[in-house]
Design a protein around this motif. Structure first.
Motif, mmCIF file in Angstrom:
data_model
loop_
_atom_site.group_PDB
_atom_site.id
_atom_site.type_symbol
_atom_site.label_atom_id
_atom_site.label_comp_id
_atom_site.label_asym_id
_atom_site.label_seq_id
_atom_site.Cartn_x
_atom_site.Cartn_y
_atom_site.Cartn_z
ATOM 1 N N ALA A 39 39.120 39.609 38.214
ATOM 2 C CA ALA A 39 39.311 38.315 38.928
ATOM 3 C C ALA A 39 38.578 37.230 37.958
ATOM 4 C CB ALA A 39 38.473 38.514 40.007
ATOM 5 N N LEU A 40 37.586 37.597 37.128
ATOM 6 C CA LEU A 40 36.810 36.593 36.277
ATOM 7 C C LEU A 40 38.001 36.174 35.184
ATOM 8 C CD1 LEU A 40 33.348 37.755 35.919
ATOM 9 C CD2 LEU A 40 34.012 35.825 37.268
ATOM 10 N N ALA A 41 38.515 37.358 34.661
ATOM 11 C CA ALA A 41 39.780 37.342 33.435
ATOM 12 C C ALA A 41 40.666 36.424 34.114
ATOM 13 C CB ALA A 41 40.061 38.429 32.789
ATOM 14 N N VAL A 42 41.090 36.491 35.281
ATOM 15 C CA VAL A 42 42.231 35.792 35.879
ATOM 16 C C VAL A 42 41.918 34.227 35.908
ATOM 17 C CG1 VAL A 42 43.639 35.405 37.895
ATOM 18 C CG2 VAL A 42 43.476 37.741 37.079
ATOM 19 N N ILE A 43 40.745 33.901 36.384
ATOM 20 C CA ILE A 43 40.330 32.428 36.605
ATOM 21 C C ILE A 43 40.152 31.979 35.238
ATOM 22 C CG2 ILE A 43 38.013 31.284 37.069
ATOM 23 C CD1 ILE A 43 37.689 33.404 39.288
ATOM 24 N N ASP A 44 39.745 32.664 34.376
ATOM 25 C CA ASP A 44 39.624 32.093 32.828
ATOM 26 C C ASP A 44 41.133 31.846 32.301
ATOM 27 O OD1 ASP A 44 38.336 31.387 30.365
ATOM 28 O OD2 ASP A 44 39.394 33.171 29.565
ATOM 29 N N ALA A 45 41.988 32.552 32.624
ATOM 30 C CA ALA A 45 43.378 32.457 32.208
ATOM 31 C C ALA A 45 44.090 31.456 33.145
ATOM 32 C CB ALA A 45 44.288 33.680 32.598
ATOM 33 N N TYR A 46 43.766 31.195 34.299
ATOM 34 C CA TYR A 46 44.111 30.014 35.203
ATOM 35 C C TYR A 46 43.661 28.879 34.592
ATOM 36 C CZ TYR A 46 44.383 26.970 38.966
ATOM 37 O OH TYR A 46 44.748 25.776 39.761
ATOM 38 N N LYS A 47 42.487 28.610 34.182
ATOM 39 C CA LYS A 47 41.857 27.421 33.448
ATOM 40 C C LYS A 47 42.792 26.957 32.246
ATOM 41 C CE LYS A 47 37.142 28.269 34.885
ATOM 42 N NZ LYS A 47 35.740 28.448 34.286
ATOM 43 N N LEU A 77 49.140 33.528 40.478
ATOM 44 C CA LEU A 77 48.373 34.686 39.594
ATOM 45 C C LEU A 77 46.925 34.479 40.334
ATOM 46 C CD1 LEU A 77 47.820 36.987 37.674
ATOM 47 C CD2 LEU A 77 47.488 35.178 35.987
ATOM 48 N N LEU A 78 46.244 33.173 40.566
ATOM 49 C CA LEU A 78 45.053 33.054 40.673
ATOM 50 C C LEU A 78 44.804 33.646 42.163
ATOM 51 C CD1 LEU A 78 42.227 31.760 40.018
ATOM 52 C CD2 LEU A 78 43.061 29.714 41.342
ATOM 53 N N ARG A 79 45.689 33.496 43.080
ATOM 54 C CA ARG A 79 45.844 34.084 44.433
ATOM 55 C C ARG A 79 45.543 35.360 44.669
ATOM 56 N NH1 ARG A 79 47.929 29.227 46.233
ATOM 57 N NH2 ARG A 79 50.192 29.659 45.703
ATOM 58 N N CYS A 80 46.666 36.027 43.956
ATOM 59 C CA CYS A 80 46.748 37.369 43.985
ATOM 60 C C CYS A 80 45.516 38.311 42.953
ATOM 61 C CB CYS A 80 48.205 38.036 43.776
ATOM 62 S SG CYS A 80 48.973 37.641 42.200
ATOM 63 N N GLY A 81 45.325 37.736 42.124
ATOM 64 C CA GLY A 81 44.542 38.235 40.876
ATOM 65 C C GLY A 81 42.926 38.487 41.519
ATOM 66 N N GLU A 136 51.618 42.650 42.355
ATOM 67 C CA GLU A 136 52.023 41.226 42.586
ATOM 68 C C GLU A 136 51.435 40.567 41.300
ATOM 69 O OE1 GLU A 136 51.940 36.844 44.691
ATOM 70 O OE2 GLU A 136 51.487 39.008 46.036
ATOM 71 N N SER A 137 50.127 40.789 40.904
ATOM 72 C CA SER A 137 49.642 40.205 39.823
ATOM 73 C C SER A 137 50.271 40.731 38.318
ATOM 74 C CB SER A 137 48.082 40.732 39.653
ATOM 75 O OG SER A 137 47.411 40.182 40.769
ATOM 76 N N ARG A 138 50.827 41.989 38.430
ATOM 77 C CA ARG A 138 51.310 42.610 37.273
ATOM 78 C C ARG A 138 52.701 41.972 37.348
ATOM 79 N NH1 ARG A 138 52.827 48.515 37.158
ATOM 80 N NH2 ARG A 138 54.115 47.840 39.062
ATOM 81 N N VAL A 141 45.290 45.013 34.629
ATOM 82 C CA VAL A 141 45.758 45.364 35.951
ATOM 83 C C VAL A 141 46.623 46.708 36.077
ATOM 84 C CG1 VAL A 141 48.088 44.342 35.592
ATOM 85 C CG2 VAL A 141 47.015 43.865 37.906
ATOM 86 N N GLU A 142 47.266 47.099 35.015
ATOM 87 C CA GLU A 142 47.709 48.554 34.846
ATOM 88 C C GLU A 142 46.549 49.438 35.333
ATOM 89 O OE1 GLU A 142 50.570 49.404 34.934
ATOM 90 O OE2 GLU A 142 51.822 47.690 34.134
#
Length: 125
Positions: free
Chosen positions: A20-28, A42-46, A78-80, A103-104
């Motif tokens: 989740a933290l990595a997804v937030i970073d990617a979202y930014k 991605l932010l929602r499902c991740g 879904e994130s994948r 995610v895998e």
């Protein structure tokens, strides 16, 4: 390591939180590159994966635990999907491979837990 409230290590809880933290970073990074639609998906499902894993820790029954973890597994899948789409579309200049690997691993871990808990539930009758 975050672990459980009791201080015990919980691998799926830790990994889903880190994801989740990595997804937030990617979202930014995606927002900075003006990708505003798929990044929100991605932010929602991740981040939902970890939220459902967290909820499962307080499940009222084994069936409730399975239900929450099943939702987490679906959110991971879904994130994948969104990660693969973002990676292939080249909408952003970001390396999504580390997130895809994470995610895998989460999908394998969640499926394994679900399989063993479901097997125990079936054995109980």
């Amino acid at each position: 390591m975050r672990g459980t409230p009791e201080g015990r290590e919980n691998v799926v809880l830790d990994k889903s939180y880190a994801f989740a933290l990595a997804v937030i970073d990617a979202y930014k990074k995606m927002v900075a590159q003006r990708e505003l639609v798929l990044s929100k998906q991605l932010l929602r499902c991740g981040t939902s994966i970890g939220a459902n894993v967290e909820e499962a820790q307080a499940a009222q029954s084994t069936r409730d635990f399975i239900s929450k973890l099943s939702i987490a597994c679906k959110e991971a899948r879904e994130s994948r999907y969104w990660l693969r789409l973002l990676d292939r579309s080249s909408l952003c200049n970001i390396d999504f491979n580390p997130l895809l690997s994470q995610v895998e691993e989460l999908i394998r871990l969640l499926c394994s837990i679900l399989k063993s808990v479901s097997k125990r539930l079936t054995a109980k009758g």
